[in-house]
Design a protein around this motif. Structure first.
Motif, PDB file in Angstrom:
ATOM      1  N   ARG A 240     101.829 -12.280  14.505  1.00  0.00           N
ATOM      2  CA  ARG A 240     102.850 -11.986  13.471  1.00  0.00           C
ATOM      3  C   ARG A 240     103.524 -13.588  14.216  1.00  0.00           C
ATOM      4  O   ARG A 240     102.907 -14.629  14.886  1.00  0.00           O
ATOM      5  CB  ARG A 240     104.187 -11.378  14.869  1.00  0.00           C
ATOM      6  CG  ARG A 240     105.229 -11.365  13.588  1.00  0.00           C
ATOM      7  CD  ARG A 240     106.598 -10.608  14.295  1.00  0.00           C
ATOM      8  NE  ARG A 240     106.494  -9.034  14.450  1.00  0.00           N
ATOM      9  CZ  ARG A 240     106.595  -8.270  13.099  1.00  0.00           C
ATOM     10  NH1 ARG A 240     107.138  -8.647  12.209  1.00  0.00           N
ATOM     11  NH2 ARG A 240     106.447  -6.876  13.287  1.00  0.00           N
ATOM     12  N   ASP A 241     104.318 -14.274  13.287  1.00  0.00           N
ATOM     13  CA  ASP A 241     104.331 -15.452  13.210  1.00  0.00           C
ATOM     14  C   ASP A 241     105.614 -15.686  13.215  1.00  0.00           C
ATOM     15  O   ASP A 241     106.648 -15.585  12.621  1.00  0.00           O
ATOM     16  CB  ASP A 241     104.330 -16.077  10.974  1.00  0.00           C
ATOM     17  CG  ASP A 241     104.875 -18.010  10.881  1.00  0.00           C
ATOM     18  OD1 ASP A 241     105.442 -18.419  12.044  1.00  0.00           O
ATOM     19  OD2 ASP A 241     104.247 -18.183  10.540  1.00  0.00           O
ATOM     20  N   TYR A 242     105.850 -16.390  14.429  1.00  0.00           N
ATOM     21  CA  TYR A 242     106.890 -16.304  15.643  1.00  0.00           C
ATOM     22  C   TYR A 242     107.591 -17.115  15.200  1.00  0.00           C
ATOM     23  O   TYR A 242     108.365 -17.561  16.055  1.00  0.00           O
ATOM     24  CB  TYR A 242     106.648 -16.463  16.611  1.00  0.00           C
ATOM     25  CG  TYR A 242     106.075 -14.891  17.527  1.00  0.00           C
ATOM     26  CD1 TYR A 242     107.094 -13.640  17.309  1.00  0.00           C
ATOM     27  CD2 TYR A 242     105.029 -14.162  17.594  1.00  0.00           C
ATOM     28  CE1 TYR A 242     106.286 -12.033  17.561  1.00  0.00           C
ATOM     29  CE2 TYR A 242     104.566 -12.899  17.832  1.00  0.00           C
ATOM     30  CZ  TYR A 242     105.645 -12.107  17.771  1.00  0.00           C
ATOM     31  OH  TYR A 242     104.795 -10.994  18.472  1.00  0.00           O
ATOM     32  N   GLU A 243     106.710 -18.632  14.946  1.00  0.00           N
ATOM     33  CA  GLU A 243     107.924 -20.838  14.985  1.00  0.00           C
ATOM     34  C   GLU A 243     109.095 -20.063  13.778  1.00  0.00           C
ATOM     35  O   GLU A 243     108.508 -19.372  12.892  1.00  0.00           O
ATOM     36  CB  GLU A 243     106.900 -20.909  14.141  1.00  0.00           C
ATOM     37  CG  GLU A 243     105.431 -20.627  15.418  1.00  0.00           C
ATOM     38  CD  GLU A 243     105.395 -20.246  17.461  1.00  0.00           C
ATOM     39  OE1 GLU A 243     106.189 -21.805  17.698  1.00  0.00           O
ATOM     40  OE2 GLU A 243     104.422 -19.659  17.473  1.00  0.00           O
ATOM     41  N   THR A 244     109.612 -20.985  14.238  1.00  0.00           N
ATOM     42  CA  THR A 244     111.349 -20.702  12.978  1.00  0.00           C
ATOM     43  C   THR A 244     110.263 -22.135  11.959  1.00  0.00           C
ATOM     44  O   THR A 244     110.432 -21.583  11.261  1.00  0.00           O
ATOM     45  CB  THR A 244     111.860 -22.013  14.330  1.00  0.00           C
ATOM     46  OG1 THR A 244     112.362 -20.850  14.722  1.00  0.00           O
ATOM     47  CG2 THR A 244     112.695 -21.863  13.060  1.00  0.00           C
TER      48      THR A 244
END
Length: 290
Positions: A240-244
């Motif tokens: 999943r894209d967890y980055e801000t």
């Protein structure tokens, strides 16, 4: 390193030597005003980044036997912003290609996209709805060589059309790898990408799936980029894209591929999610390959 038990994601001595010159050079150019070189070993900083890429934990949840998460993120951000992560990645890619009897610079690429969900900390303006996949999140665009190694990567809102992603990828490929003259894409990329490629002297070919095929059938050439996405998924941080920041997402992809290439260059085995656990480590009620 000697004061703690190693994690499976740690760099071996041989792997560390592959990237140590870049990190050492960077550190020499970024001394503090007082001349102090810092209290944390750079190898441990890299180990912590690779651990997070593999395990997928939040920064604050990095194990305490690593340097503080604030220090790890500091270097992750610095290397993301000044391109050091890209320098390390490209250096390893050249070595992998040479080891396979290829020239350092590729002559052909394969492009593909992947839409993933995002975490709640992702700013709304960096996400969107992919109308084709009916999925909300971000879209990863990659260009690989014929070995499946990354040539370019971008991360955008999922609502961005594949055409725009393809054009941006081609611009990066042409700027950094002018040797590329051929590319393969799927039907999601339209004439705009083909025309833009022609303007850059890159012949783009759309590879169609065989309409008569049944079940899963890898499409010629396209399967290379699809396989790269599958390999990257061994790193749970990318599930999943967890980055801000989208830039952090792209950097984590580079670090994950760096992990893959160091293992290929050193002949190390890459642990998988489904690998059998060590004797005595499985909970009594857990399935055999939990």
């Amino acid at each position: 390193m000697a004061e703690r038990q190693p994690y499976p994601s740690d760099l071996s001595d041989e792997a560390w030597e592959l990237i140590r010159p870049v990190i050492t050079s960077w550190k020499g150019q970024h001394r503090s005003v007082s001349g102090h070189e810092g209290r944390y070993e750079m190898r441990e900083i890299v180990n912590a980044i690779l651990y997070q890429a593999r395990v997928g934990c939040q920064w604050r949840y990095l194990p305490h036997d690593f340097p503080p998460y604030t220090a790890v993120y500091y270097y992750f951000g610095k290397w993301r912003d000044d391109g050091t992560d890209q320098v390390i990645h490209d250096l390893l890619r050249w070595q992998v290609r040479e080891g396979r009897g290829r020239s350092e610079d590729p002559s052909a690429i394969v492009m593909d996209t992947q839409t993933v969900h995002v975490s709640v900390n992702a700013p709304k303006e960096t996400t969107g709805l992919d109308p084709g996949k009916k999925s909300r999140g971000r879209k990863r665009g990659i260009a690989t060589d014929v070995l499946g190694l990354l040539i370019a990567v971008i991360v955008v809102a999922a609502s961005v059309h594949d055409n725009a992603v393809g054009i941006a990828l081609l611009d990066r490929v042409a700027a950094d790898n002018p040797s590329v003259t051929k590319g393969w894409v799927d039907a999601g990329f339209k004439n705009a990408v083909i025309d833009h490629g022609a303007a850059l002297c890159i012949d783009i070919e759309v590879v169609q799936r065989d309409p008569g095929s049944k079940g899963f059938t890898p499409a010629p050439k396209r399967w290379i980029a699809e396989q790269t996405f599958g390999t990257l998924m061994l790193h749970r941080r990318l599930a999943r894209d967890y980055e801000t920041l989208p830039a952090s997402s792209a950097s984590m992809i580079l670090w994950s591929m760096t992990d893959v290439m160091t293992r290929r260059l050193t002949g190390a085995t890459t642990p998988t999610w489904r690998g059998p656990p060590s004797v005595g480590t499985r909970a009594p009620d857990a399935p055999p390959h939990a």
